[in-house]
Design a protein around this motif. Sequence first.
Motif, PDB file in Angstrom:
ATOM      1  N   PRO A  38       1.062  -1.243  -0.042  1.00 41.24           N
ATOM      2  CA  PRO A  38      -0.014   0.016   0.066  1.00 41.24           C
ATOM      3  C   PRO A  38       0.978   1.249  -0.003  1.00 41.24           C
ATOM      4  CG  PRO A  38      -0.034  -1.080   2.238  1.00 41.24           C
ATOM      5  CD  PRO A  38       0.533  -2.047   1.227  1.00 41.24           C
ATOM      6  N   ARG A  39       0.186   2.379  -0.234  1.00 41.62           N
ATOM      7  CA  ARG A  39       1.009   3.542  -0.297  1.00 41.62           C
ATOM      8  C   ARG A  39       1.486   3.861   0.868  1.00 41.62           C
ATOM      9  NH1 ARG A  39       3.982   7.545  -2.689  1.00 41.62           N
ATOM     10  NH2 ARG A  39       3.200   9.606  -2.112  1.00 41.62           N
ATOM     11  N   ALA A  40       0.944   3.776   2.061  1.00 43.90           N
ATOM     12  CA  ALA A  40       1.276   4.231   3.329  1.00 43.90           C
ATOM     13  C   ALA A  40       3.020   3.159   3.607  1.00 43.90           C
ATOM     14  CB  ALA A  40       0.426   3.540   4.490  1.00 43.90           C
ATOM     15  N   ALA A  41       3.074   2.192   3.216  1.00 46.62           N
ATOM     16  CA  ALA A  41       4.291   1.560   3.184  1.00 46.62           C
ATOM     17  C   ALA A  41       5.400   2.162   2.405  1.00 46.62           C
ATOM     18  CB  ALA A  41       4.369   0.156   2.659  1.00 46.62           C
ATOM     19  N   GLU A  42       5.151   2.617   1.347  1.00 41.09           N
ATOM     20  CA  GLU A  42       5.836   3.436   0.360  1.00 41.09           C
ATOM     21  C   GLU A  42       6.565   4.780   1.039  1.00 41.09           C
ATOM     22  OE1 GLU A  42       4.127   4.642  -3.248  1.00 41.09           O
ATOM     23  OE2 GLU A  42       3.575   2.456  -3.682  1.00 41.09           O
ATOM     24  N   VAL A  43       5.303   5.542   1.666  1.00 46.83           N
ATOM     25  CA  VAL A  43       5.608   6.742   2.303  1.00 46.83           C
ATOM     26  C   VAL A  43       6.609   6.342   3.723  1.00 46.83           C
ATOM     27  CG1 VAL A  43       4.627   8.775   3.752  1.00 46.83           C
ATOM     28  CG2 VAL A  43       3.488   7.891   1.726  1.00 46.83           C
ATOM     29  N   ALA A  44       6.156   5.580   4.260  1.00 45.09           N
ATOM     30  CA  ALA A  44       7.067   4.956   5.673  1.00 45.09           C
ATOM     31  C   ALA A  44       8.504   4.864   5.109  1.00 45.09           C
ATOM     32  CB  ALA A  44       6.682   3.733   6.203  1.00 45.09           C
ATOM     33  N   VAL A  45       8.782   4.144   4.474  1.00 43.85           N
ATOM     34  CA  VAL A  45      10.265   3.778   3.811  1.00 43.85           C
ATOM     35  C   VAL A  45      10.980   4.908   3.615  1.00 43.85           C
ATOM     36  CG1 VAL A  45      11.554   2.769   1.964  1.00 43.85           C
ATOM     37  CG2 VAL A  45       9.879   1.309   3.183  1.00 43.85           C
ATOM     38  N   LEU A  46      10.015   5.932   2.585  1.00 42.35           N
ATOM     39  CA  LEU A  46      10.770   7.429   2.426  1.00 42.35           C
ATOM     40  C   LEU A  46      10.870   8.094   3.782  1.00 42.35           C
ATOM     41  CD1 LEU A  46      11.491   9.192   0.010  1.00 42.35           C
ATOM     42  CD2 LEU A  46       9.078  10.162   0.351  1.00 42.35           C
ATOM     43  N   GLU A  47      10.407   7.711   4.864  1.00 41.82           N
ATOM     44  CA  GLU A  47      10.265   8.687   5.897  1.00 41.82           C
ATOM     45  C   GLU A  47      11.429   7.853   7.203  1.00 41.82           C
ATOM     46  OE1 GLU A  47       5.872  10.611   6.102  1.00 41.82           O
ATOM     47  OE2 GLU A  47       6.452   8.862   6.967  1.00 41.82           O
TER      48      GLU A  47
END
Length: 230
Positions: A11-20
């Motif tokens: 999900p998009r939330a996992a992508e964002v978490a990796v970026l953060e």
Amino acid sequence: MLMIRDTQAYPRAAEVAVLEHHERMDGSGYPRALLGADITPMGRILLLAEVVAAFYEKYDDMPAQRLSLVLRLNHRKFPSALVAFILPLLQEEVARESALMPLGNDAPRQIELLAEAFAYWDQLKAALPPDAGAKSPAGSAFAFADSRLMALQKALIEAGSHPRHQGELLAQLQGDAIGMAEVALVGREALWQLQSILNASHRRWPQLSDRATPADAAVADWCDWAMRTL
């Protein structure tokens, strides 16, 4: 993050978490220097998990005590609600580690170096022309060095480990393996942070050696001292 996105399996939330996962709650992280409220809940979990994992991968000696110290000394950087779950888990391991390690014989020299670093910066600031430091822009080398050194001193005071307190503390801790180990680790962490201030100053303001302004000269003089001494 782009690799995860390309898989189209998360999900998009996992992508964002990796970026953060290298962001920090006080805005000192990267790549976007987000403040805590702007970091997603999953990102906060991942940034703390990454730090915990890194300590156990990097250090063979005293990883729990090193991690506990860093989380407490840098408490503004990490999500406090999550850190509150981690610290109690570390305490039993800290006790075992401290019983097996030397009692921190390098602590007195570390305290001396920290005291010298802070005193020399105060001396350089006091010698500046009136308002020279106060008028330095927010993105200047002087503003950076001053804010980082003040933040480090504040963190040490909050941890009860400022150099002006540690002389008495060492006298009280003789024979206390856990306490002496922590004092030594505080010193190592604080000296590492001084080194990071030096490195960042040289990297971000390579023209410091020109000493174009009195404020730049103060930072350059402190960096020269740090290079010779730390």
